[in-house]
Design a protein around this motif. Sequence first.
Motif, PDB file in Angstrom:
ATOM      1  N   GLY A  83     -16.749  -3.796 -60.428  1.00 22.44           N
ATOM      2  CA  GLY A  83     -17.989  -3.551 -59.712  1.00 22.44           C
ATOM      3  C   GLY A  83     -18.143  -2.145 -59.181  1.00 22.44           C
ATOM      4  N   GLY A  84     -17.257  -1.236 -59.525  1.00 20.78           N
ATOM      5  CA  GLY A  84     -17.448   0.137 -59.097  1.00 20.78           C
ATOM      6  C   GLY A  84     -16.365   0.614 -58.156  1.00 20.78           C
ATOM      7  N   PRO A  85     -16.443   1.891 -57.740  1.00 15.59           N
ATOM      8  CA  PRO A  85     -15.381   2.507 -56.942  1.00 15.59           C
ATOM      9  C   PRO A  85     -15.116   1.837 -55.601  1.00 15.59           C
ATOM     10  N   LEU A  86     -16.157   1.233 -55.002  1.00 17.43           N
ATOM     11  CA  LEU A  86     -16.006   0.652 -53.670  1.00 17.43           C
ATOM     12  C   LEU A  86     -15.683  -0.837 -53.691  1.00 17.43           C
ATOM     13  N   ALA A  87     -15.501  -1.410 -54.876  1.00 18.03           N
ATOM     14  CA  ALA A  87     -15.278  -2.849 -54.970  1.00 18.03           C
ATOM     15  C   ALA A  87     -13.980  -3.271 -54.274  1.00 18.03           C
ATOM     16  N   GLY A  88     -12.940  -2.448 -54.355  1.00 16.88           N
ATOM     17  CA  GLY A  88     -11.688  -2.774 -53.688  1.00 16.88           C
ATOM     18  C   GLY A  88     -11.836  -2.756 -52.178  1.00 16.88           C
ATOM     19  N   VAL A  89     -12.588  -1.801 -51.659  1.00 19.62           N
ATOM     20  CA  VAL A  89     -12.873  -1.750 -50.225  1.00 19.62           C
ATOM     21  C   VAL A  89     -13.560  -3.035 -49.780  1.00 19.62           C
ATOM     22  N   GLU A  90     -14.545  -3.457 -50.560  1.00 21.56           N
ATOM     23  CA  GLU A  90     -15.292  -4.667 -50.207  1.00 21.56           C
ATOM     24  C   GLU A  90     -14.406  -5.902 -50.243  1.00 21.56           C
ATOM     25  N   LEU A  91     -13.474  -5.964 -51.196  1.00 18.71           N
ATOM     26  CA  LEU A  91     -12.536  -7.084 -51.241  1.00 18.71           C
ATOM     27  C   LEU A  91     -11.644  -7.078 -50.007  1.00 18.71           C
ATOM     28  N   GLN A  92     -11.113  -5.920 -49.639  1.00 20.39           N
ATOM     29  CA  GLN A  92     -10.299  -5.833 -48.426  1.00 20.39           C
ATOM     30  C   GLN A  92     -11.076  -6.337 -47.213  1.00 20.39           C
ATOM     31  N   GLU A  93     -12.306  -5.920 -47.084  1.00 19.83           N
ATOM     32  CA  GLU A  93     -13.117  -6.312 -45.926  1.00 19.83           C
ATOM     33  C   GLU A  93     -13.319  -7.821 -45.874  1.00 19.83           C
ATOM     34  N   ARG A  94     -13.584  -8.432 -47.021  1.00 14.73           N
ATOM     35  CA  ARG A  94     -13.779  -9.895 -47.042  1.00 14.73           C
ATOM     36  C   ARG A  94     -12.503 -10.623 -46.618  1.00 14.73           C
ATOM     37  N   LEU A  95     -11.365 -10.183 -47.143  1.00 21.76           N
ATOM     38  CA  LEU A  95     -10.103 -10.842 -46.811  1.00 21.76           C
ATOM     39  C   LEU A  95      -9.746 -10.658 -45.344  1.00 21.76           C
ATOM     40  N   GLU A  96      -9.971  -9.465 -44.813  1.00 19.06           N
ATOM     41  CA  GLU A  96      -9.643  -9.202 -43.414  1.00 19.06           C
ATOM     42  C   GLU A  96     -10.562  -9.975 -42.461  1.00 19.06           C
ATOM     43  N   SER A  97     -11.821 -10.138 -42.826  1.00 20.62           N
ATOM     44  CA  SER A  97     -12.745 -10.936 -42.013  1.00 20.62           C
ATOM     45  C   SER A  97     -12.341 -12.404 -42.026  1.00 20.62           C
ATOM     46  N   GLN A  98     -11.910 -12.900 -43.195  1.00 19.16           N
ATOM     47  CA  GLN A  98     -11.433 -14.273 -43.285  1.00 19.16           C
ATOM     48  C   GLN A  98     -10.183 -14.474 -42.434  1.00 19.16           C
ATOM     49  N   ALA A  99      -9.282 -13.497 -42.441  1.00 21.98           N
ATOM     50  CA  ALA A  99      -8.062 -13.593 -41.627  1.00 21.98           C
ATOM     51  C   ALA A  99      -8.411 -13.639 -40.141  1.00 21.98           C
ATOM     52  N   TYR A 100      -9.418 -12.892 -39.731  1.00 22.09           N
ATOM     53  CA  TYR A 100      -9.865 -12.914 -38.335  1.00 22.09           C
ATOM     54  C   TYR A 100     -10.325 -14.324 -37.939  1.00 22.09           C
ATOM     55  N   LEU A 101     -11.082 -14.962 -38.817  1.00 20.48           N
ATOM     56  CA  LEU A 101     -11.536 -16.324 -38.544  1.00 20.48           C
ATOM     57  C   LEU A 101     -10.368 -17.306 -38.511  1.00 20.48           C
ATOM     58  N   LEU A 102      -9.441 -17.169 -39.468  1.00 18.97           N
ATOM     59  CA  LEU A 102      -8.295 -18.078 -39.514  1.00 18.97           C
ATOM     60  C   LEU A 102      -7.403 -17.929 -38.286  1.00 18.97           C
ATOM     61  N   GLY A 103      -7.409 -16.733 -37.693  1.00 20.89           N
ATOM     62  CA  GLY A 103      -6.609 -16.496 -36.498  1.00 20.89           C
ATOM     63  C   GLY A 103      -7.303 -16.899 -35.213  1.00 20.89           C
ATOM     64  N   GLY A 104      -8.503 -17.442 -35.306  1.00 22.58           N
ATOM     65  CA  GLY A 104      -9.202 -17.900 -34.112  1.00 22.58           C
ATOM     66  C   GLY A 104     -10.194 -16.918 -33.544  1.00 22.58           C
ATOM     67  N   SER A 105     -10.538 -15.882 -34.312  1.00 22.25           N
ATOM     68  CA  SER A 105     -11.556 -14.899 -33.916  1.00 22.25           C
ATOM     69  C   SER A 105     -11.209 -14.187 -32.609  1.00 22.25           C
ATOM     70  N   SER A 106      -9.925 -13.866 -32.442  1.00 20.62           N
ATOM     71  CA  SER A 106      -9.491 -13.212 -31.197  1.00 20.62           C
ATOM     72  C   SER A 106      -8.484 -12.106 -31.452  1.00 20.62           C
ATOM     73  N   TYR A 107      -8.356 -11.654 -32.691  1.00 17.95           N
ATOM     74  CA  TYR A 107      -7.351 -10.694 -33.158  1.00 17.95           C
ATOM     75  C   TYR A 107      -5.951 -11.281 -33.215  1.00 17.95           C
ATOM     76  N   GLU A 108      -5.799 -12.578 -32.896  1.00 17.86           N
ATOM     77  CA  GLU A 108      -4.559 -13.235 -33.274  1.00 17.86           C
ATOM     78  C   GLU A 108      -4.528 -13.317 -34.796  1.00 17.86           C
ATOM     79  N   ALA A 109      -3.336 -13.365 -35.349  1.00 22.05           N
ATOM     80  CA  ALA A 109      -3.192 -13.400 -36.803  1.00 22.05           C
ATOM     81  C   ALA A 109      -2.846 -14.803 -37.263  1.00 22.05           C
ATOM     82  N   PRO A 110      -3.355 -15.226 -38.422  1.00 21.73           N
ATOM     83  CA  PRO A 110      -2.957 -16.526 -38.956  1.00 21.73           C
ATOM     84  C   PRO A 110      -1.505 -16.470 -39.430  1.00 21.73           C
ATOM     85  N   GLY A 111      -0.773 -17.554 -39.208  1.00 20.78           N
ATOM     86  CA  GLY A 111       0.629 -17.579 -39.606  1.00 20.78           C
ATOM     87  C   GLY A 111       1.055 -18.941 -40.113  1.00 20.78           C
ATOM     88  N   GLN A 112       2.212 -18.972 -40.758  1.00 23.16           N
ATOM     89  CA  GLN A 112       2.738 -20.215 -41.321  1.00 23.16           C
ATOM     90  C   GLN A 112       4.242 -20.053 -41.536  1.00 23.16           C
TER      91      GLN A 112
END
Length: 540
Positions: free
Chosen positions: A383-412
């Motif tokens: 999808g172009g030069p910025l596609a990797g940036v956009e993928l990083q952003e999606r994954l990091e936003s999902q991690a924020y939600l999985l961690g409880g939306s408080s900057y805690e990190a999801p863990g297992q």
Amino acid sequence: MLRITELKLPLDHADDAIRPALLQRLGIADDELLDVTLFKRSYDARKKSGDMPFIYTLDFRVRDEAALLARFADDRQIGIAPDTRYKPLSIPAEARPEQRPLVVGFGPCGIFAALLLAQMGLRPIVLERGKEVRQRTKDTWGLWRKGVLDPESNVQFGEGGAGTFSDGKLYSQIKDPRHYGRKVLEEFVKAGAPEEILYVNKPHIGTFRLTGVVASMREEIKALGGDVRFQQRVSDVLIEDGQLTGVQLENGERLLSHHVILALGHSSRDTFRMLHARGVFMEAKPFSVGFRIEHPQTLIDRARLGKYAGHPKLGAADYKLVHHASNGRSVYSFCMCPGGTVVAATSEPHRVVTNGMSQYSRNERNANAGIVVGITPEQDYPGGPLAGVELQERLESQAYLLGGSSYEAPGQLVGDFIAGRPSSALGSVEPSYKPGVRLGDLTPALPDFAIAAIREALPAFGKQIKGFDLHDAVLTGIETRTSSPLRITRGEDLQSLNVRGLFPAGEGAGYAGGILSAGVDGIRVAEGVARTILAEQPES
């Protein structure tokens, strides 16, 4: 100067044992050996139950060099030492341009680019979007302790760059025929780093010491006529007919220059987007995603060092692991931090990113490393030069939600992750990540192929390092900023392919990965600027 390699001494040898050992190896009298310099020291941990010697590389001078070389002509371990001294470019005063070169970014690459330009008399102006290192440290602790993020002053942005909040590792696998890496290490020592980084096999400084070193290097640049400006975000580049003419700051100020080094970090996403909008050539490149894993450091020490675990001369053990998964993906350990901590490394609101950090002592209870999967633009984010940036952003936003939306990190827990069940309680390993870890299921945190590959890799790693797949070991998500997801491509003259005067450099531009390689690239690009300036001089 001569060099000898592979000189072995017992681990507990006396401090004054090196010279006698060298004399015995060479078969010469003491008065024939003029001086000895320690170039490198390592150890061989493959035979954990037997002896574990230190292995030395020494540079030395003797009275009759020709005779000794002739006597050892067939000995591959003795020969002429390479000349590792840095050979600076000379810029005559009359050749120095009225418009001063600009350096955008003050991480390892920007620091060394600016330092070299200053040493050549070119009086660079450094523009750093973040704050000076000591204030930046306070802001970073604000996220770790209170969950308060400053988007312009954090693990990624500010004096020293992302490398400041890391293990301070100073080794790399880059090709370095001109020994720029030695120049990097020598400048660090000059600025206050421990002298041992010049000779230990895997040198590191650690975060707290690195902050003082960085501040000292800034003062050196200023003493040589350079200018370092903080909280100065470049919001635009000025281009006329394919020639860079300067930059514009967020406050509206314009600085004119035909020589601008872009030493961006890998997290300068707004700047990437600005450059793309201005038509600066760039392309997507591979990077990796994954998790941080934590074990007791004592487990790693026992597995790697055997009976020598805990030996004060060896310190905390590290590791490097690779597994080629059945789905075709490669899983590997990344940025291993012995005796360190997992840190919150986001630079953007409502996103979670992890990284690893160690102090010089490496004496925290846990070992941590990224366990990451390589991904490519062709296969995973077209999808172009910025596609990797956009993928990083999606994954990091999902991690924020999985961690409880408080900057805690999801863990297992590792055992639960391998078994495919959520975790609800910690075991014997206490995670170090602050603001905290929220246990659950990491499966939604990464693409399915990455989860499958890491699930397969962890038991395989357990066969290489006993206990690596320990049930209670902790995975913390997510690690996405292993390297820049794009490259601001440059030509042989180190300038942008389509904008003259723009010199992309370092990790953010896709030309480095770590403190040492970024510093080396800063030196290379500073020399590129100097050669360009010399070439622009009219013939007399």
